[in-house]
Scaffold this motif. Structure first.
Motif, mmCIF file in Angstrom:
data_model
loop_
_atom_site.group_PDB
_atom_site.id
_atom_site.type_symbol
_atom_site.label_atom_id
_atom_site.label_comp_id
_atom_site.label_asym_id
_atom_site.label_seq_id
_atom_site.Cartn_x
_atom_site.Cartn_y
_atom_site.Cartn_z
ATOM 1 N N GLN A 47 0.059 -1.645 -0.954
ATOM 2 C CA GLN A 47 -0.791 -0.629 -0.355
ATOM 3 C C GLN A 47 -0.416 0.693 -1.008
ATOM 4 O OE1 GLN A 47 -1.052 -0.838 3.833
ATOM 5 N NE2 GLN A 47 -2.119 1.102 4.045
ATOM 6 N N THR A 48 -1.435 1.453 -1.422
ATOM 7 C CA THR A 48 -1.198 2.616 -2.256
ATOM 8 C C THR A 48 -1.476 3.899 -1.495
ATOM 9 O OG1 THR A 48 -1.981 1.265 -4.078
ATOM 10 C CG2 THR A 48 -1.730 3.601 -4.512
ATOM 11 N N TRP A 60 -10.542 -7.156 1.802
ATOM 12 C CA TRP A 60 -9.978 -6.041 2.574
ATOM 13 C C TRP A 60 -11.082 -5.072 2.984
ATOM 14 C CZ3 TRP A 60 -5.444 -4.403 4.722
ATOM 15 C CH2 TRP A 60 -5.301 -3.042 4.983
ATOM 16 N N LEU A 61 -11.948 -4.704 2.034
ATOM 17 C CA LEU A 61 -13.032 -3.778 2.332
ATOM 18 C C LEU A 61 -14.027 -4.389 3.317
ATOM 19 C CD1 LEU A 61 -13.749 -2.288 -1.200
ATOM 20 C CD2 LEU A 61 -12.710 -1.127 0.744
ATOM 21 N N TYR A 62 -14.303 -5.684 3.149
ATOM 22 C CA TYR A 62 -15.255 -6.332 4.038
ATOM 23 C C TYR A 62 -14.747 -6.345 5.479
ATOM 24 C CZ TYR A 62 -18.314 -9.753 6.172
ATOM 25 O OH TYR A 62 -19.197 -10.383 7.018
ATOM 26 N N THR A 86 -4.872 -2.195 -2.753
ATOM 27 C CA THR A 86 -5.199 -2.701 -4.078
ATOM 28 C C THR A 86 -4.243 -3.818 -4.439
ATOM 29 O OG1 THR A 86 -3.774 -1.083 -5.171
ATOM 30 C CG2 THR A 86 -6.099 -0.473 -4.875
ATOM 31 N N SER A 87 -4.749 -4.741 -5.257
ATOM 32 C CA SER A 87 -3.924 -5.873 -5.690
ATOM 33 C C SER A 87 -4.400 -6.309 -7.064
ATOM 34 C CB SER A 87 -4.047 -7.030 -4.693
ATOM 35 O OG SER A 87 -5.324 -7.642 -4.803
#
Length: 285
Positions: A3-4, A248-250, A238-239
């Motif tokens: 996680q950024t 993740w976004l969904y 991000t990965s």
């Protein structure tokens, strides 16, 4: 995989990340799903036709048959048509040797259903467009520069209020397009509750959407920006796996899609619905 920190990465625009293609209910393959939901207003599904016809809901699962539609004398069916689903809006395109039609529609967080339409007469004869308001909400009025109405929902103990307006008032009585002529139209309906909202408040919401000089492009851009702001506050992930990033976004989209703020009865604060009742009866109210 990490996680950024937000200052190092910009969240992808939710429409770009998840949008595109038709999405429908498996049990109703001709239906269209709608991504954006208001604080109280949402659509279980919409039929592939201009405006908001299908199963429209307010706080609870109501199955209002429509809010408004537009009838065109040159069209008997909008199939086949092309639909593209996006988290913040739904687009539709239809073309024949008589008429060309494009539409972008969405529901704002302020419980306004907005339809931005472009019609072009591609045939040799005149075509007439007519705005049809849902009789349940607006009665049987057929001509006005704007409509207002109400609908009692006894089983939930409230009365819906609705106001409807368009950028082309001629639509209420019939807007005629000559061969080769194009018309750009904005139609908006605002919904509220008699118990919590003044009719003037609904009209003010419509004023903001149908102000002089407002264009369909400006309205849609404003809707996308307003919708995106909610996701700008979500954690960024991000990965090395794009599918995981999209998942993740969904999941954040699902959270936004099921978010509501009824502000009525015992539901005075924001809540999350467990889904949007797609498996329930589609019987009209």
């Amino acid at each position: 995989m990490k996680q950024t920190m937000r200052e190092k990465i910009t969240q992808p625009l939710i429409d770009q990340a998840l949008g595109g293609g038709k999405r429908s209910l498996r049990t109703l393959p001709k239906s269209n799903l709608l991504g954006p939901t208001g604080a109280r207003l949402w659509a279980d599904f919409l039929w592939p036709q201009p405006g908001f016809a299908g199963a429209v809901d307010f706080i609870h699962k109501l199955n209002i048959p429509s809010l408004f539609t537009v009838e065109c004398s040159a069209v008997t069916s909008y199939e086949p048509s092309k639909s593209d689903w996006y988290p913040s809006y739904l687009s539709m395109e239809y073309a024949s040797n008589k008429i060309s039609f494009k539409e972008s529609k969405y529901i704002t967080w302020e419980d306004c259903a907005v339809s931005c339409q472009t019609w072009t007469n591609t045939g040799p004869q005149e075509a007439t467009l007519r705005l049809v308001a849902e009789p349940l909400l607006f009665g049987n009025e057929s001509r006005s520069e704007g409509l207002s109405g109400s609908l009692e929902v006894p089983r939930h103990g409230f009365t819906l209020l609705a106001a409807l307006r368009t950028s082309r008032p001629e639509l209420f009585t019939g807007l005629t397009l000559k061969p080769g002529e194009t018309a750009e139209i904005i139609i908006a309906a605002a919904l509220g509750l008699q118990e919590t909202d003044e009719p003037a408040a609904l009209e003010q919401r419509l004023d903001g959407l149908l102000c002089p000089g407002a264009s369909a492009e400006q309205l849609l851009s404003g809707q996308q920006q307003a919708y995106q702001r909610w996701f700008d506050l979500a954690p960024v992930f991000t990965s090395s796996e794009p599918l995981l990033d999209k998942t993740w976004l969904y999941r954040w989209f699902v959270m936004r899609h099921t978010l509501a703020e009824p502000r009525y009865g015992q539901l005075q604060h924001p809540v999350f619905y467990e889904g949007r009742s797609h498996k329930m009866s589609k019987t009209p109210l």
